[in-house]
Design an enzyme around this catalytic site. Structure first.
Site, short mmCIF file in Angstrom:
data_model
loop_
_atom_site.label_atom_id
_atom_site.label_comp_id
_atom_site.label_asym_id
_atom_site.label_seq_id
_atom_site.Cartn_x
_atom_site.Cartn_y
_atom_site.Cartn_z
N HIS A 1 -0.60 -10.38 -4.57
CA HIS A 1 0.28 -9.98 -5.68
C HIS A 1 0.62 -11.21 -6.49
O HIS A 1 0.62 -12.34 -5.98
CB HIS A 1 1.56 -9.32 -5.15
CG HIS A 1 2.28 -10.13 -4.11
ND1 HIS A 1 1.89 -10.14 -2.79
CD2 HIS A 1 3.34 -10.97 -4.21
CE1 HIS A 1 2.69 -10.94 -2.11
NE2 HIS A 1 3.58 -11.47 -2.94
N HIS B 1 -6.42 -3.03 -1.14
CA HIS B 1 -5.77 -3.94 -0.20
C HIS B 1 -6.64 -5.18 0.03
O HIS B 1 -7.57 -5.17 0.83
CB HIS B 1 -5.47 -3.26 1.14
CG HIS B 1 -4.74 -4.17 2.09
ND1 HIS B 1 -3.37 -4.25 2.13
CD2 HIS B 1 -5.20 -5.07 2.98
CE1 HIS B 1 -3.01 -5.17 3.02
NE2 HIS B 1 -4.12 -5.67 3.56
N HIS C 1 3.62 -12.79 -8.83
CA HIS C 1 5.01 -12.75 -9.29
C HIS C 1 5.01 -13.13 -10.77
O HIS C 1 4.36 -14.11 -11.16
CB HIS C 1 5.86 -13.78 -8.57
CG HIS C 1 6.00 -13.58 -7.09
ND1 HIS C 1 7.14 -13.05 -6.52
CD2 HIS C 1 5.14 -13.85 -6.07
CE1 HIS C 1 6.99 -13.03 -5.21
NE2 HIS C 1 5.79 -13.50 -4.90
N THR D 1 4.85 -13.60 2.23
CA THR D 1 5.49 -12.73 3.23
C THR D 1 4.87 -11.33 3.26
O THR D 1 5.00 -10.63 4.26
CB THR D 1 7.01 -12.59 2.96
OG1 THR D 1 7.20 -12.08 1.63
CG2 THR D 1 7.72 -13.93 3.11
N ASP E 1 10.66 -6.78 -8.49
CA ASP E 1 10.89 -7.32 -7.14
C ASP E 1 12.26 -6.87 -6.63
O ASP E 1 13.24 -6.86 -7.37
CB ASP E 1 10.81 -8.85 -7.18
CG ASP E 1 10.62 -9.44 -5.79
OD1 ASP E 1 9.52 -9.95 -5.50
OD2 ASP E 1 11.58 -9.38 -4.98
N ASN F 1 1.64 -16.72 -4.02
CA ASN F 1 1.76 -17.41 -2.75
C ASN F 1 0.60 -16.96 -1.87
O ASN F 1 0.41 -15.76 -1.66
CB ASN F 1 3.10 -17.07 -2.07
CG ASN F 1 4.28 -17.63 -2.86
OD1 ASN F 1 4.21 -18.74 -3.38
ND2 ASN F 1 5.35 -16.86 -2.94
N HIS G 1 -0.62 -8.59 1.06
CA HIS G 1 -1.39 -7.80 0.08
C HIS G 1 -1.25 -8.59 -1.21
O HIS G 1 -0.12 -8.75 -1.71
CB HIS G 1 -0.80 -6.39 -0.02
CG HIS G 1 -1.50 -5.47 -0.98
ND1 HIS G 1 -1.82 -4.15 -0.68
CD2 HIS G 1 -1.92 -5.67 -2.26
CE1 HIS G 1 -2.40 -3.58 -1.73
NE2 HIS G 1 -2.47 -4.50 -2.71
N CYS H 1 0.85 -1.20 0.00
CA CYS H 1 0.00 0.00 0.00
C CYS H 1 0.88 1.25 0.00
O CYS H 1 0.56 2.26 -0.65
CB CYS H 1 -0.95 0.00 1.20
SG CYS H 1 -2.38 -1.08 0.96
P1 5GP Z 1 5.64 -13.26 -1.25
O1 5GP Z 1 6.73 -13.97 -0.47
O2 5GP Z 1 4.68 -12.56 -0.29
O3 5GP Z 1 4.96 -14.09 -2.27
O4 5GP Z 1 6.39 -12.15 -2.08
C1 5GP Z 1 6.73 -10.90 -1.60
C2 5GP Z 1 7.76 -10.34 -2.53
O5 5GP Z 1 7.86 -8.94 -2.31
C3 5GP Z 1 9.17 -10.92 -2.32
O6 5GP Z 1 9.62 -11.52 -3.53
C4 5GP Z 1 10.01 -9.70 -1.92
O7 5GP Z 1 11.31 -9.74 -2.46
C5 5GP Z 1 9.18 -8.55 -2.46
N1 5GP Z 1 9.33 -7.31 -1.68
C6 5GP Z 1 9.24 -7.18 -0.33
N2 5GP Z 1 9.41 -5.90 0.02
C7 5GP Z 1 9.61 -5.20 -1.13
C8 5GP Z 1 9.82 -3.82 -1.41
O8 5GP Z 1 9.89 -2.96 -0.53
N3 5GP Z 1 9.97 -3.48 -2.72
C9 5GP Z 1 9.93 -4.40 -3.73
N4 5GP Z 1 10.09 -3.96 -4.98
N5 5GP Z 1 9.70 -5.71 -3.49
C10 5GP Z 1 9.55 -6.11 -2.21
ZN ZN Z 2 -1.85 -3.28 1.19
#
Ligand code: 5GP
Ligand code: ZN
Length: 113
Positions: free
Chosen positions: A99, A46, A101, A94, A30, A86, A97, A7
């Protein structure tokens, strides 16, 4: 959402390497890329995870997939790409919100579907 990192990226409070934005969706690279091309496509509303998609917010999720198709052309991903979501703890989500990839630029292997 006050404490949500995505957000804050959407509002511009945290900088990002943005590659696309419209009224409903944003896409940015990323911060820890796991392939030569690795960006995230994120609805601006969100929504916590794929487990929280409803009739009220699914249009933004649908828009994400339109954007993925558009960005695949823009980023020249003609050799193929993988879209990953994920959802929840066991999947390793992690950032709470939703998303998507998008990974590309090398052979990605065939271990998980
Ligand atoms: P998840 O593990 O939730 O599927 O993916 C979260 C992704 O967000 C991870 O690949 C991580 O590298 C990316 N990420 C986390 N914080 C930031 C940030 O501040 N900026 C960017 N560009 N990516 C982020
Ligand atoms: Zn959010």
């Amino acid at each position: 959402m006050e404490d949500c990192i995505f957000c804050k990226i959407i509002s511009g409070d945290i900088p990002s390497d943005k590659i696309y934005e419209d009224d409903k969706v944003i896409a940015f690279r990323d911060i820890h890329p796991q392939a030569p091309v690795h960006f995230l496509v994120v609805p601006k509303t969100h929504v916590k995870s794929a487990a929280e998609i409803t009739a009220e917010n699914s249009d933004e999720v649908a828009r994400c997939f339109e954007v993925i198709s558009k960005l695949a052309k823009q980023e020249k991903l003609g050799d193929g790409f993988r879209v990953i979501n994920n959802c929840g703890e066991n999947a390793g989500q992690t950032v709470p919100h939703i998303h998507f990839h998008v990974l590309a630029g090398r052979a990605l292997g065939g271990t998980l579907v």
